[in-house]
Design a protein around this motif. Structure first.
Motif, PDB file in Angstrom:
ATOM      1  N   ILE A  50       0.831  -1.108   0.091  1.00  0.00           N
ATOM      2  CA  ILE A  50      -0.096   0.047  -0.144  1.00  0.00           C
ATOM      3  C   ILE A  50       0.771   1.179   0.036  1.00  0.00           C
ATOM      4  O   ILE A  50       1.805   1.546   1.017  1.00  0.00           O
ATOM      5  N   THR A  52       1.054   5.684  -0.533  1.00  0.00           N
ATOM      6  CA  THR A  52       0.252   6.869  -0.183  1.00  0.00           C
ATOM      7  C   THR A  52       0.451   7.788  -1.322  1.00  0.00           C
ATOM      8  O   THR A  52       1.705   7.961  -1.766  1.00  0.00           O
ATOM      9  N   ARG A  54       0.956  11.296  -2.945  1.00  0.00           N
ATOM     10  CA  ARG A  54       1.609  12.535  -2.568  1.00  0.00           C
ATOM     11  C   ARG A  54       1.837  13.427  -3.840  1.00  0.00           C
ATOM     12  O   ARG A  54       1.726  13.095  -4.838  1.00  0.00           O
ATOM     13  N   VAL A 348       2.337   8.439  -7.144  1.00  0.00           N
ATOM     14  CA  VAL A 348       2.249   7.321  -5.914  1.00  0.00           C
ATOM     15  C   VAL A 348       3.181   6.400  -6.331  1.00  0.00           C
ATOM     16  O   VAL A 348       3.906   6.039  -7.595  1.00  0.00           O
ATOM     17  N   ARG A 366      -9.748   2.837   2.146  1.00  0.00           N
ATOM     18  CA  ARG A 366     -10.278   3.886   3.244  1.00  0.00           C
ATOM     19  C   ARG A 366     -11.119   3.333   4.355  1.00  0.00           C
ATOM     20  O   ARG A 366     -11.844   2.089   3.841  1.00  0.00           O
ATOM     21  N   GLY A 394      -2.846  12.027  -0.152  1.00  0.00           N
ATOM     22  CA  GLY A 394      -3.159  11.508   1.064  1.00  0.00           C
ATOM     23  C   GLY A 394      -3.826   9.979   1.038  1.00  0.00           C
ATOM     24  O   GLY A 394      -3.855   9.269   2.089  1.00  0.00           O
ATOM     25  N   ASP A 395      -4.449   9.868  -0.380  1.00  0.00           N
ATOM     26  CA  ASP A 395      -5.283   8.627  -0.332  1.00  0.00           C
ATOM     27  C   ASP A 395      -4.067   7.348  -0.503  1.00  0.00           C
ATOM     28  O   ASP A 395      -2.829   7.520  -0.606  1.00  0.00           O
ATOM     29  N   ARG A 396      -4.629   6.219   0.131  1.00  0.00           N
ATOM     30  CA  ARG A 396      -3.570   5.165   0.212  1.00  0.00           C
ATOM     31  C   ARG A 396      -4.191   4.039  -1.089  1.00  0.00           C
ATOM     32  O   ARG A 396      -5.433   3.766  -0.821  1.00  0.00           O
TER      33      ARG A 396
END
Length: 415
Positions: A50, A52, A54, A348, A366, A394-396
């Protein structure tokens, strides 16, 4: 009094019960399938990768494999078909310009030189002989002309006397005509001899010119053989390292076969190879990042070789630090050719979940659930990819292989 149940009623009742049971079972299966689609299977967090999302900059790159080669390198080829006579150097040795590396068997060249010199001597003798012959003919013809001139003078005197006597009736007309013909005959003979001198001179001069031309040809052949003789002593073309050498004494060599190679030390460039699919995206002057382990060296594309072999295009890269201590001849490196640079975009880490550019299904994590989301993927440099739409900073995202879950809308992530 009890009445027997009508069989038709019993059959209808059984059919109704079967339909109800079937409907209940279908509802249960549908609910289970919907629950499975809604909740999905669960995977352990440590079994997936996983990353993140950025903000940052990214260079769109084309990856290629490269090999380090010297900037300056020269090969010394065999000038003749021969064999290795004596080896004077060793592989990997530092050599200076003109150092003797090896000697070839030169007996055939020496024999050819002796043969040419003999032919030159024959041509010299021929020129001398022709010159003497011309001089001798000239003297012979000159003597003959002198005699003819005397005869002509005598016949003219006789003709003059006959002309005087004819006026007085002392000679016949026939005698006068004979005297006139004798003068004409001597004049013609004298003219023929004079012309014969010129003809002999031209003919002999032509033969002498031919002999001199043949002599010049032989002199050029002699110079060529003498150059070959000098080349049989194989010497270093410049100061450098001896990176290749045919060191087997007695080994046969063909014309043009490489005998030695001298490379300039501590001055390198990179030869990169990649699929011709990317050929249109390549241009001289493009920035390049060369990597080997943790070392990264910058450079630019110098030349794109025009020939494509087996679906592969090659290019030469000049480095900003061609003397870097990491560089070694024939060292394999990773070459990243930068075709575009973007700043202030979403990035990412790259992974198997991404497949080139364009819209793709990617799982966004999420609240402990990974949900399939369509992302528009842009540039990539092999280590990161650009996200054009579908995610925010910020999403993973799951970047590892998610092909097992391609038919699911979501997957639970268990810690």
């Amino acid at each position: 009094m009890d009445q027997p149940i009508n069989p038709r009623f019993t059959a209808r009742r059984r059919t109704t019960i079967a339909l109800v049971v079937t409907a209940v079972l279908a509802s249960v299966c549908l609910a289970a399938w919907g629950l499975n689609r809604a909740v999905g299977a669960s995977v352990a967090a440590d079994s997936v990768t996983i990353a993140t999302v950025r903000a940052g900059g990214i260079a769109n790159t084309i990856n290629a494999s490269g090999i380090v080669i010297p900037v300056h390198e020269e090969q010394v080829a065999s000038p003749i078909q021969s064999r290795v006579g004596k080896v004077h150097a060793r592989l990997g040795q530092q050599v200076q310009t003109g150092d003797l590396l090896l000697e070839l068997d030169n007996r055939s060249v020496v024999l050819a030189i002796d043969n040419i010199r003999e032919q030159l001597a024959l041509q010299e003798n021929r020129i001398v002989a022709l010159t003497q012959e011309l001089d001798q003919k000239r003297k012979q013809l000159a003597s003959a002309i002198e005699l003819l001139q005397l005869d002509l003078q005598d016949t003219r005197v006789k003709l003059g006397r006959y002309q005087t006597l004819r006026k007085a009736g002392g000679v016949s007309a026939e005698d006068l005509l004979t005297a006139e013909l004798n003068v004409q005959r001597n004049e013609i003979s004298l003219r023929q001899q004079q012309e014969l001198i010129e003809d002999s001179r031209r003919a002999t001069s032509t033969n002498i010119d031919g002999a001199r031309l043949q002599k010049n040809i032989l002199n050029k052949q002699l110079q060529e053989q003498q150059q070959l003789l000098a080349q049989t002593a194989v010497r270093a073309p410049f100061t450098g390292m001896l990176s290749a050498l045919l060191a087997d004494e007695g080994a046969s060599v063909a014309i043009g076969q490489m005998l030695a190679r001298v490379s300039e030390p501590n001055n390198y460039k990179v030869e990169a190879s990649l699929s011709d699919f990317h050929a249109r995206a390549l241009d001289p002057g493009q920035a390049v990042l060369v990597e080997q382990g943790n070392v990264k060296l910058r450079g630019v594309v110098q030349t794109i070789l025009p020939e494509i072999q087996n679906g592969t295009v090659k290019l030469l890269v000049v480095l900003d630090e061609p003397h870097h201590a990491m560089l070694r001849n024939k060292l394999r490196v990773e070459v990243n050719i930068i075709t575009a640079q973007k700043n202030h975009t979403l990035l990412v880490d790259a992974g198997p979940a991404f497949n080139g550019r364009g819209p793709q299904d990617v799982f966004v994590v999420r609240d402990g659930v990974a949900r399939k989301t369509v992302l528009d993927i842009g540039a990539g440099d092999g280590k990161a990819v650009e996200i054009l739409t579908g995610a925010r900073a910020g999403d993973r995202l799951i970047t590892s292989d998610t092909s097992r879950y391609k038919d699911r809308d979501s997957v639970r992530i268990d810690n």
